[in-house]
Scaffold this active site. Sequence first.
Site, PDB file in Angstrom:
ATOM      1  N   ASP A 128     -27.246  43.608  43.911  1.00  0.00           N
ATOM      2  CA  ASP A 128     -26.115  42.866  43.359  1.00  0.00           C
ATOM      3  C   ASP A 128     -25.047  42.829  44.452  1.00  0.00           C
ATOM      4  O   ASP A 128     -24.423  43.835  44.761  1.00  0.00           O
ATOM      5  CB  ASP A 128     -25.602  43.555  42.087  1.00  0.00           C
ATOM      6  CG  ASP A 128     -24.473  42.775  41.418  1.00  0.00           C
ATOM      7  OD1 ASP A 128     -23.783  42.017  42.115  1.00  0.00           O
ATOM      8  OD2 ASP A 128     -24.274  42.953  40.193  1.00  0.00           O
TER       9      ASP A 128
ATOM     10  N   TYR B  65     -22.199  47.878  37.484  1.00  0.00           N
ATOM     11  CA  TYR B  65     -21.386  47.001  36.650  1.00  0.00           C
ATOM     12  C   TYR B  65     -21.732  47.242  35.169  1.00  0.00           C
ATOM     13  O   TYR B  65     -22.907  47.288  34.796  1.00  0.00           O
ATOM     14  CB  TYR B  65     -21.667  45.544  37.047  1.00  0.00           C
ATOM     15  CG  TYR B  65     -20.948  44.543  36.207  1.00  0.00           C
ATOM     16  CD1 TYR B  65     -19.568  44.388  36.306  1.00  0.00           C
ATOM     17  CD2 TYR B  65     -21.629  43.748  35.285  1.00  0.00           C
ATOM     18  CE1 TYR B  65     -18.891  43.476  35.521  1.00  0.00           C
ATOM     19  CE2 TYR B  65     -20.959  42.825  34.500  1.00  0.00           C
ATOM     20  CZ  TYR B  65     -19.587  42.697  34.622  1.00  0.00           C
ATOM     21  OH  TYR B  65     -18.929  41.796  33.834  1.00  0.00           O
TER      22      TYR B  65
ATOM     23  N   ARG C 209     -32.045  20.209  32.175  1.00  0.00           N
ATOM     24  CA  ARG C 209     -32.268  21.663  32.168  1.00  0.00           C
ATOM     25  C   ARG C 209     -33.154  22.025  33.361  1.00  0.00           C
ATOM     26  O   ARG C 209     -32.996  23.058  33.984  1.00  0.00           O
ATOM     27  CB  ARG C 209     -32.896  22.128  30.848  1.00  0.00           C
ATOM     28  CG  ARG C 209     -33.293  23.586  30.885  1.00  0.00           C
ATOM     29  CD  ARG C 209     -33.586  24.256  29.548  1.00  0.00           C
ATOM     30  NE  ARG C 209     -34.017  23.413  28.481  1.00  0.00           N
ATOM     31  CZ  ARG C 209     -35.254  22.893  28.349  1.00  0.00           C
ATOM     32  NH1 ARG C 209     -36.191  23.166  29.230  1.00  0.00           N
ATOM     33  NH2 ARG C 209     -35.555  22.133  27.326  1.00  0.00           N
TER      34      ARG C 209
ATOM     35  N   LYS D 276     -17.028  35.382  40.867  1.00  0.00           N
ATOM     36  CA  LYS D 276     -16.081  36.192  41.642  1.00  0.00           C
ATOM     37  C   LYS D 276     -15.787  35.522  42.996  1.00  0.00           C
ATOM     38  O   LYS D 276     -15.284  34.432  43.007  1.00  0.00           O
ATOM     39  CB  LYS D 276     -16.642  37.613  41.788  1.00  0.00           C
ATOM     40  CG  LYS D 276     -17.267  38.176  40.497  1.00  0.00           C
ATOM     41  CD  LYS D 276     -16.261  38.394  39.387  1.00  0.00           C
ATOM     42  CE  LYS D 276     -16.895  38.669  38.025  1.00  0.00           C
ATOM     43  NZ  LYS D 276     -17.819  39.776  37.959  1.00  0.00           N
TER      44      LYS D 276
HETATM   45  C1  LIG Z   1     -18.875  40.208  37.055  1.00  0.00           C
HETATM   46  C2  LIG Z   1     -20.056  40.914  37.560  1.00  0.00           C
HETATM   47  C3  LIG Z   1     -21.334  40.664  37.033  1.00  0.00           C
HETATM   48  C4  LIG Z   1     -21.548  39.730  35.858  1.00  0.00           C
HETATM   49  O1  LIG Z   1     -21.283  38.413  36.163  1.00  0.00           O
HETATM   50  P1  LIG Z   1     -20.765  37.311  35.095  1.00  0.00           P
HETATM   51  O2  LIG Z   1     -20.635  36.081  35.923  1.00  0.00           O
HETATM   52  O3  LIG Z   1     -19.471  37.819  34.550  1.00  0.00           O
HETATM   53  O4  LIG Z   1     -21.799  37.204  34.038  1.00  0.00           O
HETATM   54  C5  LIG Z   1     -22.408  41.338  37.582  1.00  0.00           C
HETATM   55  N1  LIG Z   1     -22.248  42.219  38.593  1.00  0.00           N
HETATM   56  C6  LIG Z   1     -21.043  42.479  39.120  1.00  0.00           C
HETATM   57  C7  LIG Z   1     -20.926  43.466  40.231  1.00  0.00           C
HETATM   58  C8  LIG Z   1     -19.903  41.853  38.626  1.00  0.00           C
HETATM   59  O5  LIG Z   1     -18.693  42.127  39.143  1.00  0.00           O
END
Ligand SMILES: *Cc1c(COP(=O)(O)O)cnc(C)c1O
Length: 409
Positions: free
Chosen positions: A198, A124, A72, A223
């Site tokens: 983000d 998001y 961890r 992504k």
């Molecule tokens: C998908 C996404 C998230 C969340 O990420 P996860 O890996 O699904 O937990 C946060 N911000 C944006 C802009 C996203 O597209």
Amino acid sequence: MSIKLICLFFYVEYVYICPFRKLIYLMKFETKVIHAGIESDPSTGAVMTPIYQTSTYEQKSPGNHKGFEYARTHNPTRSALEKNLASLENGKFGVTFSSGMAAMDAIVKLLKSGDEVISINDLYGGSYRLLTKVYAQFGIQSKFVPMDNAKFVSEQISKKTKLVWIETPTNPMLSIVDIKQIVKKVKEVKRNVIICVDNTFASPYLQNPLDLGADLVIHSATKYINGHSDVVLGAVITKKPKLAEKLYFIQNASGAVPGPQDCFLTLRGIKTLHLRVDRACKNAKKIARFLTLHPKVNNVYYPGFKAHPGHKIAKAQMRDFGGMVSFDLTGDSYGDAKKVLSNTKLFTLAESLGGVESLIGHPASMTHASIPIEERHKVGLTDSLIRLSIGIENVDDLIADLENAMTKL
Ligand SMILES: *Cc1c(COP(=O)(O)O)cnc(C)c1O
């Protein structure tokens, strides 16, 4: 081994390899994706970072170990990924988590009850839910404001404000926020506010918020970074040792760490990040142009168009305009949108984005269903709005697929 050989080994190591390792951090993006943080495995020489599928590590005597005690806290596969990600964002520290949301959760845990978050209003859905449904109940309040005017954002700062949350380009309207301006205005009012961007939609290849003055950058590596739709993983990157120290503490204390297999897959995906994003951007440009000329299409949202209100800022802060395109239909009927969404053969109807394969989605019924209809319409998120995540297939095939799906309207 003869003494000569040993001397030669150290000579090569210290004269050639050591400086090379340091130079990595000065190298161009395309070199860093392949080499940053990656060293051949010390025990076998394996060129690719092994998957250290272990939960614990041997200690020769209590406290006498090789820097690894329990998985961890530390895992070599994870460490390689964290170093690589830190370098891609021109940061010093990378901290990875089991999802993008776990990464955001760790950032909000830097705050305490009574503190306040100022967030972009077009964000998001999962991030909105974490702030309003989880952290509000612990006394951390959030304000959601438009971020097209930096002065307006700085006017919202109060004594309680501890975190400013930016997302750009936004989802699904692909609005652009001027990161540099927001940082400047916010820090003029209050220096110790943490500014986090983000950067999921842009990827570290297209945009580096730390260079624009942000304190933290967060990615859903699910992504573009991983890019193959087979991993859920999140990361935070920073240059600041104090913030990094707190985030590593939270990573270990709360324990939302990614597994070694997912770290390996993400590292593997990263090696082609620049190639994938370049192709997605190229394809998106052509598809956006095709859509503007289509008689059934009303608006096309794509920051690469000169007429897009954020075009100039995007051009200044991004390398290219990304692989996301949204559009709506003339007549704005949900029925028509549904036909397009069900009739594409190559574009798969699914949530998520940033993979090698093209995806199609309907924000009003999928990602943004929980937002009241009046609020949705205010930002232009109509009932027929369709969001495309453009993959790296042949663009003519993608255009033919959309063309075909729209002839049935
Ligand atoms: C998908 C996404 C998230 C969340 O990420 P996860 O890996 O699904 O937990 C946060 N911000 C944006 C802009 C996203 O597209």
